[in-house]
Design a protein around this motif. Structure first.
Motif, mmCIF file in Angstrom:
data_model
loop_
_atom_site.group_PDB
_atom_site.id
_atom_site.type_symbol
_atom_site.label_atom_id
_atom_site.label_comp_id
_atom_site.label_asym_id
_atom_site.label_seq_id
_atom_site.Cartn_x
_atom_site.Cartn_y
_atom_site.Cartn_z
ATOM 1 N N VAL A 20 0.850 -1.187 0.000
ATOM 2 C CA VAL A 20 0.000 0.000 0.000
ATOM 3 C C VAL A 20 0.890 1.242 0.000
ATOM 4 C CG1 VAL A 20 -1.781 1.303 1.216
ATOM 5 C CG2 VAL A 20 -1.857 -1.196 1.215
ATOM 6 N N ALA A 21 0.755 2.057 -1.039
ATOM 7 C CA ALA A 21 1.506 3.304 -1.143
ATOM 8 C C ALA A 21 0.656 4.440 -0.595
ATOM 9 C CB ALA A 21 1.878 3.580 -2.600
ATOM 10 N N ILE A 22 1.238 5.235 0.314
ATOM 11 C CA ILE A 22 0.517 6.356 0.917
ATOM 12 C C ILE A 22 1.356 7.626 0.834
ATOM 13 C CG2 ILE A 22 -0.895 4.952 2.472
ATOM 14 C CD1 ILE A 22 1.105 5.493 4.696
ATOM 15 N N SER A 23 0.688 8.750 0.812
ATOM 16 C CA SER A 23 1.336 10.057 0.828
ATOM 17 C C SER A 23 0.245 11.081 1.121
ATOM 18 C CB SER A 23 2.048 10.321 -0.506
ATOM 19 O OG SER A 23 2.863 11.475 -0.443
ATOM 20 N N LYS A 24 0.318 12.276 0.565
ATOM 21 C CA LYS A 24 -0.696 13.323 0.679
ATOM 22 C C LYS A 24 -1.287 13.416 2.088
ATOM 23 C CE LYS A 24 -1.824 13.395 -4.271
ATOM 24 N NZ LYS A 24 -1.244 14.669 -4.645
ATOM 25 N N GLY A 25 -2.382 12.694 2.362
ATOM 26 C CA GLY A 25 -3.024 12.757 3.670
ATOM 27 C C GLY A 25 -2.194 12.209 4.812
ATOM 28 N N LEU A 26 -1.113 11.521 4.509
ATOM 29 C CA LEU A 26 -0.230 10.988 5.553
ATOM 30 C C LEU A 26 0.190 12.073 6.526
ATOM 31 C CD1 LEU A 26 1.701 8.894 6.847
ATOM 32 C CD2 LEU A 26 3.320 9.391 4.996
ATOM 33 N N THR A 27 0.497 13.251 6.016
ATOM 34 C CA THR A 27 0.898 14.368 6.882
ATOM 35 C C THR A 27 -0.141 15.481 6.879
ATOM 36 O OG1 THR A 27 2.097 15.580 5.152
ATOM 37 C CG2 THR A 27 3.322 13.897 6.358
ATOM 38 N N GLY A 28 -1.343 15.187 6.391
ATOM 39 C CA GLY A 28 -2.346 16.228 6.248
ATOM 40 C C GLY A 28 -1.941 17.266 5.212
ATOM 41 N N GLY A 29 -1.025 16.883 4.318
ATOM 42 C CA GLY A 29 -0.547 17.812 3.311
ATOM 43 C C GLY A 29 0.390 18.868 3.855
ATOM 44 N N TYR A 30 0.848 18.690 5.074
ATOM 45 C CA TYR A 30 1.678 19.714 5.719
ATOM 46 C C TYR A 30 3.132 19.637 5.268
ATOM 47 C CZ TYR A 30 2.194 23.226 9.394
ATOM 48 O OH TYR A 30 2.371 24.398 10.062
ATOM 49 N N VAL A 31 3.619 18.393 5.069
ATOM 50 C CA VAL A 31 5.014 18.165 4.723
ATOM 51 C C VAL A 31 5.073 17.057 3.683
ATOM 52 C CG1 VAL A 31 7.277 17.456 5.613
ATOM 53 C CG2 VAL A 31 5.770 18.824 7.044
ATOM 54 N N PRO A 32 5.914 17.173 2.643
ATOM 55 C CA PRO A 32 6.057 16.077 1.675
ATOM 56 C C PRO A 32 6.607 14.819 2.342
ATOM 57 C CG PRO A 32 7.038 18.113 0.824
ATOM 58 C CD PRO A 32 6.760 18.341 2.286
ATOM 59 N N MET A 33 5.893 13.722 2.173
ATOM 60 C CA MET A 33 6.327 12.459 2.758
ATOM 61 C C MET A 33 5.496 11.342 2.151
ATOM 62 S SD MET A 33 6.632 11.448 6.801
ATOM 63 C CE MET A 33 7.980 10.397 7.362
ATOM 64 N N SER A 34 6.065 10.166 2.019
ATOM 65 C CA SER A 34 5.313 9.010 1.545
ATOM 66 C C SER A 34 5.837 7.760 2.241
ATOM 67 C CB SER A 34 5.428 8.857 0.025
ATOM 68 O OG SER A 34 6.741 8.540 -0.362
ATOM 69 N N ALA A 35 5.114 6.676 2.057
ATOM 70 C CA ALA A 35 5.534 5.409 2.645
ATOM 71 C C ALA A 35 4.897 4.258 1.885
ATOM 72 C CB ALA A 35 5.149 5.332 4.124
ATOM 73 N N VAL A 36 5.520 3.099 2.003
ATOM 74 C CA VAL A 36 4.962 1.850 1.478
ATOM 75 C C VAL A 36 4.816 0.891 2.642
ATOM 76 C CG1 VAL A 36 5.325 -0.125 -0.045
ATOM 77 C CG2 VAL A 36 5.963 2.166 -0.811
ATOM 78 N N LEU A 37 3.635 0.328 2.781
ATOM 79 C CA LEU A 37 3.369 -0.661 3.826
ATOM 80 C C LEU A 37 3.354 -2.040 3.196
ATOM 81 C CD1 LEU A 37 0.412 1.135 5.666
ATOM 82 C CD2 LEU A 37 2.862 1.508 5.919
ATOM 83 N N CYS A 38 4.019 -2.989 3.861
ATOM 84 C CA CYS A 38 4.043 -4.364 3.349
ATOM 85 C C CYS A 38 4.125 -5.340 4.516
ATOM 86 C CB CYS A 38 5.198 -4.570 2.371
ATOM 87 S SG CYS A 38 6.842 -4.441 3.111
ATOM 88 N N SER A 39 4.164 -6.612 4.200
ATOM 89 C CA SER A 39 4.066 -7.660 5.214
ATOM 90 C C SER A 39 5.434 -8.128 5.705
ATOM 91 C CB SER A 39 3.318 -8.868 4.638
ATOM 92 O OG SER A 39 4.099 -9.465 3.611
ATOM 93 N N THR A 40 5.413 -8.813 6.830
ATOM 94 C CA THR A 40 6.627 -9.436 7.352
ATOM 95 C C THR A 40 7.135 -10.506 6.394
ATOM 96 O OG1 THR A 40 5.992 -9.011 9.648
ATOM 97 C CG2 THR A 40 7.567 -10.782 9.278
ATOM 98 N N GLU A 41 6.226 -11.174 5.702
ATOM 99 C CA GLU A 41 6.637 -12.182 4.716
ATOM 100 C C GLU A 41 7.520 -11.561 3.643
ATOM 101 O OE1 GLU A 41 4.797 -15.089 1.233
ATOM 102 O OE2 GLU A 41 3.450 -13.965 2.539
ATOM 103 N N VAL A 42 7.118 -10.416 3.131
ATOM 104 C CA VAL A 42 7.938 -9.715 2.142
ATOM 105 C C VAL A 42 9.262 -9.301 2.765
ATOM 106 C CG1 VAL A 42 8.122 -7.586 0.775
ATOM 107 C CG2 VAL A 42 6.003 -8.920 0.731
ATOM 108 N N TYR A 43 9.183 -8.715 3.929
ATOM 109 C CA TYR A 43 10.380 -8.246 4.646
ATOM 110 C C TYR A 43 11.392 -9.378 4.833
ATOM 111 C CZ TYR A 43 12.992 -6.431 8.724
ATOM 112 O OH TYR A 43 13.962 -6.048 9.609
ATOM 113 N N ASN A 44 10.900 -10.542 5.192
ATOM 114 C CA ASN A 44 11.802 -11.662 5.483
ATOM 115 C C ASN A 44 12.546 -12.164 4.248
ATOM 116 O OD1 ASN A 44 11.259 -11.667 8.201
ATOM 117 N ND2 ASN A 44 9.693 -13.264 8.101
ATOM 118 N N ALA A 45 11.976 -11.926 3.064
ATOM 119 C CA ALA A 45 12.657 -12.342 1.833
ATOM 120 C C ALA A 45 13.914 -11.513 1.566
ATOM 121 C CB ALA A 45 11.705 -12.230 0.648
ATOM 122 N N PHE A 46 14.049 -10.402 2.257
ATOM 123 C CA PHE A 46 15.210 -9.520 2.106
ATOM 124 C C PHE A 46 16.183 -9.636 3.289
ATOM 125 C CE2 PHE A 46 11.854 -7.836 -0.435
ATOM 126 C CZ PHE A 46 12.439 -7.195 -1.509
#
Length: 448
Positions: A278-304
């Motif tokens: 899930v890619a998020i931005s814009k409302g993440l900071t209420g539009g106050y500051v540029p910022m984004s994030a990607v949310l993913c699972s532990t399964e994905v994380y563990n592959a790295f």
């Protein structure tokens, strides 16, 4: 500096986004002195309602005092430090709260803007498959009329030729799902169901690419720059089942729709599914500051997760990854959304916003294809005498926009699609004003 001096200096050096600069010869930029809540204030003291949330990011309005206080407090400590090999209380707390939003997606990778978040999700999907014995899965799909940002990969995933045509020769060839089941909104009789025959058509499109497909990009429920188009949640429900069966990731672009815009915290919740990324931005900071994030699972994380020598690390980096001032704004935004019950309010009040646009359509006889969900309402401008669309070369929507600014509302259109996309805490009186101005702007423009 007076307004004339400011505008002259601006046009001498400032190349404005998403603009044909020659237009500014006859419609110069509006000098803004300050902004508060749902309003912009010009240097001459004129009020202009920000009816599109400044490109969809001002979900809680301008200069919200709680966010402002949180950012200033963080700035007194530090504004940014390198994200590699450091941590701090602000970013740790934001990550912990984001990890609780979506069941199973408890890992957070930060960046600076929505386009980059899309790139990150795509890279994670590809590298995950490469490191999980599925090296052949290296292709993508996306939806017709989609939009995912302005970087080359994001443009490739999108389907908005207006923005991408000059760069087609360097873009990836990403096939599209064309049989998207569009609806007008929650009141539509087909809102949450598509026929087996319609799904079979979609499934046949998917089958051509299934074997080598790594991921599918999509804007959940509402497609923004493609025309504020809305489709059935049942499509996502069926797509999730298909993706699980064929080992394909789903990348949800919640950059525009996330954080309450549609009456759910995330729009994919209408389908009761969990995407893989899930890619998020814009409302993440209420539009106050540029910022984004990607949310993913532990399964994905563990592959790295392995010894460095394995070469499995995700070595993506952006300078301002984990920007502390942005994290402070994010924490404050989440607190406001909870304290003010924003999502429930949008779910309750959204129908009223759509009803207002419907009233404008009735009174002007110049809007068709009304659609909306939550705090999104859109329609297409037509000639009231014929009911037909205007020639795009006439730029009717753009002319209506100019008139709306004169009347006091920032209603920047998508071509000849007019849409209302105000901050989520906009009061009822201001929503009434937006509808009134939209009506007057249409009547005046279409008479000229």
């Amino acid at each position: 500096m007076n307004n004339q001096e400011m505008i002259k200096l601006d046009l001498a050096h400032n190349w404005h986004p998403c603009s044909q600069m020659k237009d500014y010869e006859t419609f110069p930029p509006i000098p803004i002195e300050r902004a508060n809540g749902s309003y912009l204030y010009t240097t001459e003291g004129k009020e202009i309602i920000d009816a599109i949330s400044s490109w969809w990011c001002k979900s809680l309005g301008h200069c919200h005092p709680v966010i402002k206080e949180a950012v200033i407090k963080q700035l007194d400590k530090f504004e940014h430090i390198i994200g590699a090999n450091t941590c701090n209380e602000t970013i740790v707390n934001l990550s912990a709260q984001l990890a609780e939003l979506i069941p199973g997606l408890d890992k957070v990778f930060y960046s600076e803007n929505g386009s980059t978040a899309i790139e990150i999700a795509a890279k994670l999907s590809l590298q995950y498959n490469n490191q999980s014995g599925r090296e052949h899965k290296k292709e993508f799909m996306s939806l017709v009329n989609g939009y995912h940002g302005e970087s080359v990969l994001a443009l490739s995933a999108g389907d908005c030729e207006l923005y991408s045509k000059p760069y087609a020769h360097i873009m990836l060839k990403i096939p599209k799902i064309y049989s998207v089941p569009y609806v007008s909104g929650i009141k539509d009789e087909n809102w949450d169901k598509i026929s087996d025959e319609a799904w079979l058509e979609i499934e046949n499109e998917l089958a051509k690419y299934a074997e080598n497909l790594s991921a599918i990009f999509f804007e959940p429920i509402v497609q923004g720059a493609g025309g504020m188009l809305i489709y059935s949640p049942d499509f996502l429900r069926r797509l999730r089942k298909w993706a699980d069966k064929n080992q394909v990731h789903l990348i949800a672009d919640e950059i525009m729709t996330g954080f309450g815009r549609t009456g759910k915290f995330f729009a994919f919740e209408y389908a009761n599914i969990i995407p893989d990324f899930v890619a998020i931005s814009k409302g993440l900071t209420g539009g106050y500051v540029p910022m984004s994030a990607v949310l993913c699972s532990t399964e994905v994380y563990n592959a790295f997760y392995d010894d460095y020598a394995s070469g499995k690390a995700f070595l993506h980096s952006n300078t301002y990854t984990g920007y502390a001032a942005g994290a402070a704004a994010g924490l404050a935004s989440l607190r406001i959304m909870q304290d003010e019950d924003i999502v429930a309010q949008v779910a309750k009040r959204g129908i009223g916003l759509q009803d207002r646009l419907a009233q404008v359509a009735t009174s002007t006889n110049s809007l068709i294809n009304l659609r909306g969900v939550g705090f999104v309402a859109a329609a297409d401008i037509v000639n009231p005498a014929t009911g037909k669309s205007y020639d795009s070369k006439l730029r009717t929507g753009y002319k209506c926009f100019q008139k709306a600014i004169e009347l006091g509302a920032w209603l920047r259109p998508l071509g000849d699609t007019i849409y209302i996309f105000p901050p989520l805490n906009t009061d009822e009186q201001t929503l009434d004003k937006i509808a009134q101005i939209a009506e007057e702007a249409l009547i005046i423009t279409l008479k000229e």
